[in-house]
Design a protein around this motif. Structure first.
Motif, PDB file in Angstrom:
ATOM      1  N   GLY A   6     -27.763 -47.569  11.129  1.00 62.45           N
ATOM      2  CA  GLY A   6     -26.437 -48.166  11.196  1.00 62.45           C
ATOM      3  C   GLY A   6     -25.538 -47.590  10.122  1.00 62.45           C
ATOM      4  N   VAL A   7     -24.262 -47.436  10.463  1.00 60.59           N
ATOM      5  CA  VAL A   7     -23.242 -47.015   9.496  1.00 60.59           C
ATOM      6  C   VAL A   7     -22.136 -48.060   9.554  1.00 60.59           C
ATOM      7  CG1 VAL A   7     -21.745 -45.158   8.698  1.00 60.59           C
ATOM      8  CG2 VAL A   7     -23.843 -44.605   9.974  1.00 60.59           C
ATOM      9  N   HIS A   8     -21.976 -48.808   8.472  1.00 57.51           N
ATOM     10  CA  HIS A   8     -21.108 -49.982   8.466  1.00 57.51           C
ATOM     11  C   HIS A   8     -19.626 -49.602   8.382  1.00 57.51           C
ATOM     12  CE1 HIS A   8     -20.112 -49.594   4.180  1.00 57.51           C
ATOM     13  NE2 HIS A   8     -21.388 -49.336   3.955  1.00 57.51           N
ATOM     14  N   GLY A   9     -18.768 -50.599   8.591  1.00 57.44           N
ATOM     15  CA  GLY A   9     -17.330 -50.421   8.471  1.00 57.44           C
ATOM     16  C   GLY A   9     -16.814 -50.916   7.133  1.00 57.44           C
ATOM     17  N   ARG A  31     -30.702 -56.485   7.717  1.00 57.44           N
ATOM     18  CA  ARG A  31     -31.214 -57.765   8.241  1.00 57.44           C
ATOM     19  C   ARG A  31     -30.167 -58.454   9.110  1.00 57.44           C
ATOM     20  NH1 ARG A  31     -33.342 -57.987   2.911  1.00 57.44           N
ATOM     21  NH2 ARG A  31     -31.641 -59.332   2.191  1.00 57.44           N
ATOM     22  N   THR A  32     -28.900 -58.404   8.676  1.00 57.31           N
ATOM     23  CA  THR A  32     -27.819 -59.024   9.450  1.00 57.31           C
ATOM     24  C   THR A  32     -27.649 -58.340  10.793  1.00 57.31           C
ATOM     25  OG1 THR A  32     -26.665 -59.683   7.421  1.00 57.31           O
ATOM     26  CG2 THR A  32     -25.360 -59.573   9.438  1.00 57.31           C
ATOM     27  N   THR A  35     -30.615 -59.154  13.129  1.00 57.06           N
ATOM     28  CA  THR A  35     -30.502 -60.508  13.671  1.00 57.06           C
ATOM     29  C   THR A  35     -29.519 -60.543  14.822  1.00 57.06           C
ATOM     30  OG1 THR A  35     -31.066 -61.504  11.541  1.00 57.06           O
ATOM     31  CG2 THR A  35     -29.895 -62.896  13.128  1.00 57.06           C
ATOM     32  N   ALA A  36     -28.386 -59.836  14.667  1.00 55.20           N
ATOM     33  CA  ALA A  36     -27.385 -59.804  15.735  1.00 55.20           C
ATOM     34  C   ALA A  36     -27.917 -59.110  16.983  1.00 55.20           C
ATOM     35  CB  ALA A  36     -26.119 -59.120  15.237  1.00 55.20           C
ATOM     36  N   LEU A  37     -28.657 -58.027  16.795  1.00 53.93           N
ATOM     37  CA  LEU A  37     -29.219 -57.310  17.942  1.00 53.93           C
ATOM     38  C   LEU A  37     -30.295 -58.134  18.644  1.00 53.93           C
ATOM     39  CD1 LEU A  37     -29.665 -53.588  16.816  1.00 53.93           C
ATOM     40  CD2 LEU A  37     -28.353 -54.398  18.785  1.00 53.93           C
ATOM     41  N   ALA A  38     -31.157 -58.768  17.860  1.00 51.77           N
ATOM     42  CA  ALA A  38     -32.226 -59.629  18.395  1.00 51.77           C
ATOM     43  C   ALA A  38     -33.062 -58.899  19.438  1.00 51.77           C
ATOM     44  CB  ALA A  38     -31.620 -60.904  18.992  1.00 51.77           C
ATOM     45  N   LEU A  39     -33.491 -57.677  19.080  1.00 48.41           N
ATOM     46  CA  LEU A  39     -34.318 -56.883  19.977  1.00 48.41           C
ATOM     47  C   LEU A  39     -35.655 -56.570  19.313  1.00 48.41           C
ATOM     48  CD1 LEU A  39     -31.760 -54.260  21.354  1.00 48.41           C
ATOM     49  CD2 LEU A  39     -32.731 -56.195  22.595  1.00 48.41           C
ATOM     50  N   PRO A  40     -36.747 -56.575  20.095  1.00 48.34           N
ATOM     51  CA  PRO A  40     -38.036 -56.172  19.538  1.00 48.34           C
ATOM     52  C   PRO A  40     -38.110 -54.650  19.423  1.00 48.34           C
ATOM     53  CG  PRO A  40     -38.267 -56.660  21.866  1.00 48.34           C
ATOM     54  CD  PRO A  40     -36.841 -56.981  21.504  1.00 48.34           C
ATOM     55  N   PHE A 247     -13.246 -59.928  17.698  1.00 45.71           N
ATOM     56  CA  PHE A 247     -13.111 -58.719  18.498  1.00 45.71           C
ATOM     57  C   PHE A 247     -13.428 -57.434  17.752  1.00 45.71           C
ATOM     58  CE2 PHE A 247      -8.852 -60.124  17.088  1.00 45.71           C
ATOM     59  CZ  PHE A 247      -8.553 -59.101  16.203  1.00 45.71           C
ATOM     60  N   HIS A 248     -13.703 -57.487  16.448  1.00 46.10           N
ATOM     61  CA  HIS A 248     -13.962 -56.236  15.743  1.00 46.10           C
ATOM     62  C   HIS A 248     -15.204 -56.269  14.846  1.00 46.10           C
ATOM     63  CE1 HIS A 248     -13.092 -52.270  14.239  1.00 46.10           C
ATOM     64  NE2 HIS A 248     -13.172 -52.701  12.991  1.00 46.10           N
ATOM     65  N   THR A 249     -15.856 -57.393  14.689  1.00 44.53           N
ATOM     66  CA  THR A 249     -16.993 -57.434  13.770  1.00 44.53           C
ATOM     67  C   THR A 249     -18.189 -56.670  14.335  1.00 44.53           C
ATOM     68  OG1 THR A 249     -17.888 -59.471  14.714  1.00 44.53           O
ATOM     69  CG2 THR A 249     -16.286 -59.699  12.904  1.00 44.53           C
ATOM     70  N   ALA A 250     -18.962 -56.089  13.429  1.00 47.98           N
ATOM     71  CA  ALA A 250     -20.160 -55.366  13.849  1.00 47.98           C
ATOM     72  C   ALA A 250     -21.142 -56.289  14.546  1.00 47.98           C
ATOM     73  CB  ALA A 250     -20.815 -54.711  12.635  1.00 47.98           C
TER      74      ALA A 250
END
Length: 265
Positions: A6-9, A31-32, A35-40, A247-250
């Motif tokens: 990931g490359v953050h904003g 970690r954040t 959690t948002a992706l919630a994928l194994p 509408f814009h948060t990662a």
């Protein structure tokens, strides 16, 4: 297991203060995002660069465009003109910047005004000079993270999509199967697009696939035509609806079924 980088904003410097180091901030952000992706079966790391663009506390109220430098004020005016002409072309620069900020407030709310001013400050810090040490250190931080993690997929959000694009061109050291850009301003006229290095407007050389995802109301993802008309090699622009106030948060983007599907298909 899919390895994701990931490359953050913008707006992530506070994590360094909270966590005590850039390494700990990167892990907290990972970690954040996870959690948002919630994928194994996803091994996600974050390339953290916010400390290289931090210029100290802004002078003046955070919602006042007068706290911006003259160049940052002009960036705000150009950005709002790209969103919708709001008659900011006449009068002193600071007045035009305030008119632009007032338009954002009326259209999107006070939180969007704060975001816009912070966005202009951080974007200008990165893009103001093609040879600045801040820009070089930011790209090197992402290059080092890529070298350490060797991801299959790079997910780059907002300003992070600009940083990732330039890094993948400047450091073509690793094959990347998929680049996903979220809420990207890469094609933003007058603000980002003319300042990119290199100015080739093409998929980075060792990226196999590039897919762009943008919320239909994202005020950063301009122009609304997406990236495919402006960059060769973008496979697809995927429109999503993240949410009226998100509408814009990662994390909002990462939680959409469209982004999750890209990582599981």
């Amino acid at each position: 297991m899919t390895k994701v980088q990931g490359v953050h904003g913008i707006g992530n410097y506070g994590l360094l203060r909270a966590e005590g180091s850039s390494e700990a901030a990167a892990k907290a952000l990972a970690r954040t995002w996870s959690t948002a992706l919630a994928l194994p079966d996803i091994d996600l790391a974050i390339g953290y660069y916010a400390h290289h663009l931090h210029r100290g506390t802004a002078q003046g109220p955070l919602d006042d465009p007068a706290a911006l430098t003259p160049e940052e004020q002009l960036l705000l005016v150009d950005w709002v003109d790209a969103l919708a002409p709001v008659s900011t072309s006449q009068g002193p620069r600071t007045i035009r910047a305030r008119q632009a900020a007032d338009w954002i407030t009326r259209r999107f709310g006070k939180a969007a005004r704060l975001f816009a001013i912070a966005f202009c400050r951080e974007v200008h810090t990165y893009l103001s000079s093609p040879d600045s040490s801040r820009r070089a250190k930011t790209r090197q931080a992402i290059a080092d993270s890529l070298a350490a993690h060797r991801p299959d997929v790079v997910i780059a959000h907002s300003l992070g999509s600009v940083v990732a694009y330039e890094t993948l061109w400047a450091h073509p050291d690793h094959d990347v199967e998929l680049l996903i850009t979220l809420g990207s301003p890469l094609a933003m006229p007058g603000v980002v697009a003319p300042r990119l290095r290199p100015g080739t407007n093409a998929k980075p050389p060792r990226v196999n696939r590039w897919i762009n995802v943008a919320d239909v109301g994202d005020l950063v993802a301009l122009p609304r035509t997406g990236l495919t008309p402006h960059f060769t090699g973008v496979e697809q622009d995927i429109p999503v609806t993240v949410g009226n106030w998100d509408f814009h948060t990662a994390t909002g983007y990462l939680a959409t079924r469209e982004v999750r599907a890209l990582l599981t298909s």
